[in-house]
Design an enzyme around this catalytic site. Structure first.
Site, PDB file in Angstrom:
ATOM      1  CB  CYS A 105       3.918 -24.286  14.774  1.00  0.00           C
ATOM      2  SG  CYS A 105       5.096 -24.595  13.449  1.00  0.00           S
ATOM      3  CG  HIS A 151      -0.587  -5.665   2.267  1.00  0.00           C
ATOM      4  ND1 HIS A 151      -0.863  -4.904   1.157  1.00  0.00           N
ATOM      5  CD2 HIS A 151      -1.530  -5.327   3.185  1.00  0.00           C
ATOM      6  CE1 HIS A 151      -1.936  -4.148   1.401  1.00  0.00           C
ATOM      7  NE2 HIS A 151      -2.347  -4.375   2.617  1.00  0.00           N
ATOM      8  CG  ASN A 209      -0.117   6.260  -8.560  1.00  0.00           C
ATOM      9  OD1 ASN A 209       0.678   5.421  -8.152  1.00  0.00           O
ATOM     10  ND2 ASN A 209      -1.218   5.949  -9.208  1.00  0.00           N
ATOM     11  CB  ILE A 225       7.899   6.449  -8.796  1.00  0.00           C
ATOM     12  CG1 ILE A 225       6.387   6.479  -8.559  1.00  0.00           C
ATOM     13  CG2 ILE A 225       8.651   6.364  -7.467  1.00  0.00           C
ATOM     14  CD1 ILE A 225       5.804   5.132  -8.182  1.00  0.00           C
ATOM     15  CB  CYS A 247       4.362 -27.064   9.091  1.00  0.00           C
ATOM     16  SG  CYS A 247       5.472 -26.798  10.465  1.00  0.00           S
ATOM     17  CG  PHE A 304      -2.300  -6.334  -7.792  1.00  0.00           C
ATOM     18  CD1 PHE A 304      -1.629  -7.404  -8.350  1.00  0.00           C
ATOM     19  CD2 PHE A 304      -2.698  -6.419  -6.468  1.00  0.00           C
ATOM     20  CE1 PHE A 304      -1.354  -8.535  -7.608  1.00  0.00           C
ATOM     21  CE2 PHE A 304      -2.422  -7.550  -5.722  1.00  0.00           C
ATOM     22  CZ  PHE A 304      -1.751  -8.605  -6.277  1.00  0.00           C
ATOM     23  NE  ARG A 305      -6.658  -2.396  -7.327  1.00  0.00           N
ATOM     24  CZ  ARG A 305      -5.980  -3.010  -6.361  1.00  0.00           C
ATOM     25  NH1 ARG A 305      -4.679  -2.795  -6.229  1.00  0.00           N
ATOM     26  NH2 ARG A 305      -6.586  -3.832  -5.535  1.00  0.00           N
ATOM     27  CB  CYS A 351       3.327 -28.678  13.510  1.00  0.00           C
ATOM     28  SG  CYS A 351       2.437 -27.374  12.633  1.00  0.00           S
TER      29      CYS A 351
HETATM   30  P1  NAD Z   1      -1.755  -0.971  -7.461  1.00  0.00           P
HETATM   31  O1  NAD Z   1      -1.326  -1.933  -8.511  1.00  0.00           O
HETATM   32  O2  NAD Z   1      -3.175  -0.921  -7.088  1.00  0.00           O
HETATM   33  O3  NAD Z   1      -1.338   0.502  -7.886  1.00  0.00           O
HETATM   34  C1  NAD Z   1      -0.058   0.787  -8.359  1.00  0.00           C
HETATM   35  C2  NAD Z   1      -0.097   2.200  -8.905  1.00  0.00           C
HETATM   36  O4  NAD Z   1       1.232   2.567  -9.240  1.00  0.00           O
HETATM   37  C3  NAD Z   1      -0.946   2.318 -10.164  1.00  0.00           C
HETATM   38  O5  NAD Z   1      -1.912   3.319  -9.950  1.00  0.00           O
HETATM   39  C4  NAD Z   1       0.071   2.738 -11.254  1.00  0.00           C
HETATM   40  O6  NAD Z   1      -0.441   3.741 -12.090  1.00  0.00           O
HETATM   41  C5  NAD Z   1       1.209   3.296 -10.451  1.00  0.00           C
HETATM   42  N1  NAD Z   1       2.531   3.112 -11.064  1.00  0.00           N
HETATM   43  C6  NAD Z   1       3.081   1.959 -11.527  1.00  0.00           C
HETATM   44  N2  NAD Z   1       4.356   2.173 -11.933  1.00  0.00           N
HETATM   45  C7  NAD Z   1       4.593   3.492 -11.764  1.00  0.00           C
HETATM   46  C8  NAD Z   1       5.726   4.342 -11.996  1.00  0.00           C
HETATM   47  N3  NAD Z   1       6.875   3.856 -12.497  1.00  0.00           N
HETATM   48  N4  NAD Z   1       5.604   5.661 -11.704  1.00  0.00           N
HETATM   49  C9  NAD Z   1       4.450   6.172 -11.194  1.00  0.00           C
HETATM   50  N5  NAD Z   1       3.368   5.421 -10.927  1.00  0.00           N
HETATM   51  C10 NAD Z   1       3.440   4.102 -11.200  1.00  0.00           C
HETATM   52  O7  NAD Z   1      -0.811  -1.203  -6.229  1.00  0.00           O
HETATM   53  P2  NAD Z   1      -1.094  -1.017  -4.672  1.00  0.00           P
HETATM   54  O8  NAD Z   1      -1.897   0.194  -4.417  1.00  0.00           O
HETATM   55  O9  NAD Z   1       0.218  -1.194  -4.014  1.00  0.00           O
HETATM   56  O10 NAD Z   1      -2.020  -2.257  -4.304  1.00  0.00           O
HETATM   57  C11 NAD Z   1      -1.675  -3.539  -4.751  1.00  0.00           C
HETATM   58  C12 NAD Z   1      -1.545  -4.574  -3.650  1.00  0.00           C
HETATM   59  O11 NAD Z   1      -0.854  -5.675  -4.199  1.00  0.00           O
HETATM   60  C13 NAD Z   1      -0.722  -4.098  -2.507  1.00  0.00           C
HETATM   61  O12 NAD Z   1      -1.437  -4.422  -1.375  1.00  0.00           O
HETATM   62  C14 NAD Z   1       0.573  -4.909  -2.542  1.00  0.00           C
HETATM   63  O13 NAD Z   1       0.702  -5.604  -1.324  1.00  0.00           O
HETATM   64  C15 NAD Z   1       0.362  -5.971  -3.582  1.00  0.00           C
HETATM   65  N6  NAD Z   1       1.402  -6.016  -4.639  1.00  0.00           N
HETATM   66  C16 NAD Z   1       2.713  -5.891  -4.286  1.00  0.00           C
HETATM   67  C17 NAD Z   1       3.695  -5.915  -5.254  1.00  0.00           C
HETATM   68  C18 NAD Z   1       5.131  -5.754  -4.818  1.00  0.00           C
HETATM   69  O14 NAD Z   1       5.467  -6.104  -3.684  1.00  0.00           O
HETATM   70  N7  NAD Z   1       6.007  -5.236  -5.675  1.00  0.00           N
HETATM   71  C19 NAD Z   1       3.352  -6.070  -6.608  1.00  0.00           C
HETATM   72  C20 NAD Z   1       1.989  -6.223  -6.940  1.00  0.00           C
HETATM   73  C21 NAD Z   1       1.028  -6.184  -5.928  1.00  0.00           C
HETATM   74 ZN    ZN Z   2       3.942 -25.809  11.913  1.00  0.00          ZN
END
Ligand code: NAD
Ligand code: ZN
Length: 238
Positions: free
Chosen positions: A122, A111, A210, A228, A145, A25-26, A147
């Site tokens: 349901c 989440h 991170n 990572i 659904c 996301f960010r 229902c």
């Molecule tokens: P976020 O997007 O807020 O933060 C992700 C962080 O990971 C960032 O700070 C970024 O700098 C870092 N990052 C990305 N790739 C990297 C790498 N290869 N090495 C090191 N750092 C790396 O994510 P969040 O804190 O998990 O919050 C986002 C929300 O959105 C969560 O609640 C999640 O449920 C949901 N989401 C999930 C997915 C998924 O399931 N893959 C994807 C997008 C969002």
């Molecule tokens: Zn239902």
């Protein structure tokens, strides 16, 4: 620190999955910069929002169905198999910890999971392929659904209640570990972000891996601002 630790609890965010092609996301260019999430009350009250929500989900399907576990997922699965950790607490919804070989009960999903759907009234489970077929046959209408209740991916939206059991288990794990690894999360989404704090308050060491700075860097015992996959791959047991 890993060698010293008896019980390691990893906590993951979207950053552990970016290597698989699923955007976070960010990060610069992340999903957040282009689309605002649909809050739960709007999903419930507006059919147009439900249509839009399913349209977006299917637009993402290519990412989710092609995604393979990353080096980070494989490393955490190795840590689990070695008996070092009880499993993983994750904010992710992509099912990739399970795909890396961790059993369902070892993955605490705060989440939810986007790889299937449920009826909000349901709780009946629906597979995405079935929903997609109905969605396409009806010219892009969100399916209901049998229902009459609305069907939604099994994820937790902003404004939707957190899963109680997952929250309790995650809190217990955070309070009962000596090393807590916060991996790939900007640590700004609450209440999930509380778990590193719980662990730190209970005396565990806190390590943050991170690429970018996070909210809790100042209270961490170690901050690794690096990729990572590169950082964790030495843990993969072959
Ligand atoms: P976020 O997007 O807020 O933060 C992700 C962080 O990971 C960032 O700070 C970024 O700098 C870092 N990052 C990305 N790739 C990297 C790498 N290869 N090495 C090191 N750092 C790396 O994510 P969040 O804190 O998990 O919050 C986002 C929300 O959105 C969560 O609640 C999640 O449920 C949901 N989401 C999930 C997915 C998924 O399931 N893959 C994807 C997008 C969002
Ligand atoms: Zn239902």
């Amino acid at each position: 620190m890993l060698d010293d630790a008896e019980r390691v609890v990893p906590f993951t965010g979207a950053g552990i999955s970016t290597e698989s092609g699923i955007p976070d996301f960010r990060s610069p260019g992340g999903l957040w910069t282009t689309t605002q999430p649909i809050p739960f009350d709007l999903f419930l009250s507006s059919r147009e929002m439900r249509d839009e929500s399913w349209r977006r989900r299917f637009a993402m399907e290519d990412y989710f169905c092609k995604a393979k576990p990353t080096r980070g997922h494989l490393a955490l699965a190795s840590l689990y198999r070695a008996g070092k950790s009880p499993g993983v607490i994750t904010q992710n919804i992509d099912n990739l910890h399970q795909a890396a070989g961790m059993p369902h009960e070892a993955v605490i999903e705060l989440h939810g999971n986007t790889t299937f759907a449920t009826c909000l009234d349901c709780a009946k489970r629906y597979e995405l392929a079935f929903i997609r077929k109905r969605f396409e046959e009806t010219g892009g209408r969100a399916p209901d659904c049998d229902c009459g209740g609305p069907i939604k991916t099994a994820t937790v939206s902003f404004g939707q209640a957190m899963p109680e059991d997952a929250m309790l288990r995650a809190k217990a794990w955070a309070e009962d570990c000596d090393l807590f690894l916060a991996i790939g999360s900007s640590l700004v989404v609450w209440p999930a972000a509380a778990f590193p704090l719980h662990a730190r308050k209970n005396g565990a060491r806190l390590v943050i891996i991170n690429r970018e700075a996070t909210e809790f860097d100042e209270i961490a015992d170690l901050v690794i601002r690096n990729d990572i996959g590169d950082v964790l791959s030495p843990l993969i047991a072959h």
